[in-house]
Design an enzyme around this catalytic site. Structure first.
Site, PDB file in Angstrom:
ATOM      1  N   ARG A 298       0.877  -1.219  -0.093  1.00  0.00           N
ATOM      2  CA  ARG A 298      -0.004   0.051  -0.009  1.00  0.00           C
ATOM      3  C   ARG A 298       0.734   1.221   0.034  1.00  0.00           C
ATOM      4  NH1 ARG A 298      -1.383   2.749   4.417  1.00  0.00           N
ATOM      5  NH2 ARG A 298      -1.319   0.799   5.799  1.00  0.00           N
ATOM      6  N   HIS A 302      -3.842   4.286   4.475  1.00  0.00           N
ATOM      7  CA  HIS A 302      -4.855   3.286   4.805  1.00  0.00           C
ATOM      8  C   HIS A 302      -6.274   4.034   4.194  1.00  0.00           C
ATOM      9  CE1 HIS A 302      -7.246  -0.178   6.367  1.00  0.00           C
ATOM     10  NE2 HIS A 302      -8.044   0.804   6.989  1.00  0.00           N
ATOM     11  N   TYR A 311       3.757   5.956  11.483  1.00  0.00           N
ATOM     12  CA  TYR A 311       4.073   4.535  11.419  1.00  0.00           C
ATOM     13  C   TYR A 311       4.968   3.784  10.740  1.00  0.00           C
ATOM     14  CZ  TYR A 311       0.217   3.748   8.559  1.00  0.00           C
ATOM     15  OH  TYR A 311      -0.683   3.595   7.653  1.00  0.00           O
TER      16      TYR A 311
END
Length: 401
Positions: A298, A302, A311
């Site tokens: 990805r 998200h 993160y």
């Protein structure tokens, strides 16, 4: 330095040289390496991978593809990415409430999308815009859902593409139930290519942690259901990396349920197509379920409510950009003389027109009547819903025009 050394050296550090708190430290191995079991036909640089014991069982499906079909796959990849980029931009401009991007996962969706026959039924999560495209769902309908003006906006039975499922992993149970219904209808292993039906259920790597997912695999195995579980391992379940989700890769977990599992390069549209073809034909032939793990990444957030810089490090994303699925297919077809720059320019012009169309459609979608929220809650009339609808109508009538 190797790619993984670059990623590790780029990680922000706290005092004393340790990784900054809250950030994921890249694993010791190269996270872009899918390992020796991964089926691949196109390398990251767009060159054809020689036949091996791993990919040769699927090679025959590519032999059936003519040049028009391969051009069609590249066109799909380019147009799906444009739909995605418009969805992202529209959300940022306040036109959509949310948008889950598929950036980087186009090949992992176009491959199986093109492998399905018209009668095959797809059960998506909420990021399967590429599968929706291949199944003929207008992208405007996807935007309407995320704009909040419809509940999906398409007839699932018209395209054999179920409505998006927001509850993580829930669609896997839906898919198995539908597949068991296909069995009972006698639409499996008849030998009729227009009748035999398979089901595909799509989720991400995070979905494999859900109870619904694991329960679905149990039911599918014992019922020998004609279903293909398709896990897009994009390495991040929101902010949780693979090494905090599971110790055994998703494709190997199929062994514990009693049916085959295979890992495919999800950034290779040809491999994703061929492996999906094989699994779907197995299901239609009455041989039961298969689990496919599409090894991909990805590249974006998200969803538009997520900030991946909290993160993960940018160096990790940069490494995966070198394996971009569109770049590799474009490079391959150019080298083979299957497309030329004039053809690519034509597709880009088509993408521009598509973007204008869906942007205008999104911005001019009418708001639904308020009373529609009370319709189709239950199959039959319900006294509580009727009372609430009447109370809401009276409340609305109390305002001046």
């Amino acid at each position: 330095m190797s790619d993984e050394e670059v990623a590790r050296s780029a990680a922000p550090t706290a005092t004393g040289g340790s990784p900054a708190r809250g950030l994921h430290e890249p694993p010791e191995r190269d996270m872009t390496d899918g390992g020796p079991d991964m089926v691949q036909f196109l390398a990251a640089d767009g060159t054809r991978v020689p036949l091996t014991d791993v990919n040769s069982p699927y090679a025959a499906y590519l032999d059936e593809l003519d040049e028009e079909a391969m051009r069609g796959m590249l066109r799909d990849l380019i147009l799906v990415r444009r739909v995605d980029s418009e969805g992202f931009a529209l959300q940022r401009q306040g036109e959509l409430g949310l948008w889950p991007s598929l950036l980087g996962q186009e090949a992992a969706q176009v491959g199986p999308g093109r492998a399905m026959r018209p009668q095959d039924y797809a059960f998506p999560g909420y990021r399967e815009h590429g599968v929706a495209w291949c199944k003929g769902v207008p992208p405007e309908n996807l935007l309407g859902m995320f704009r909040g003006v419809n509940h999906g906006g398409w007839d699932s039975n018209e395209n054999n593409f179920h409505l998006y499922t927001i509850v993580i992993g829930n669609q896997m149970l839906h898919a198995v139930g539908y597949a068991m219904g296909v069995q009972r209808d006698g639409d499996v292993a008849t030998g009729d290519p227009e009748r035999d039906t398979a089901v595909m259920a799509f989720t991400g790597d995070g979905g494999t942690s859900q109870g619904d997912y694991n329960e679905a695999l149990v039911f599918a195995a014992v019922a020998n259901a004609p279903v293909v579980f398709y896990v897009q391992n994009n390495h991040w379940a929101i902010s949780e990396p693979n090494d905090r989700q599971f110790r055994v890769p998703p494709y190997r977990r199929a062994d514990g349920f009693g049916f085959p599992g295979v890992r495919v390069d999800g950034n290779d549209v040809l491999a994703s197509y061929a492996v999906s073809r094989a699994a779907l034909e197995r299901a239609r032939g009455g041989e039961g379920p298969t689990l496919i793990e599409a090894f991909t990444y990805r590249m974006g957030a998200h969803t538009t409510s997520d900030d991946p810089t909290k993160y993960r490090i940018s160096a990790e994303v940069d490494i995966w950009k070198k394996k971009d699925p569109i770049d590799r297919m474009r490079t391959y077809l150019l080298a083979e003389g299957i497309v030329d720059q004039a053809w690519l320019d034509g597709v880009e012009a088509e993408a521009d027109e598509l973007a204008r169309r869906i942007r205008q459609a999104c911005q001019t979608m009418p708001n639904p009547p308020h009373e529609e929220m009370f319709e189709h809650v239950y199959a039959d009339a319900h006294p509580l819903v009727a009372r609430e609808a009447a109370e809401f109508a009276a409340y609305q009538a109390g305002f001046e025009d």
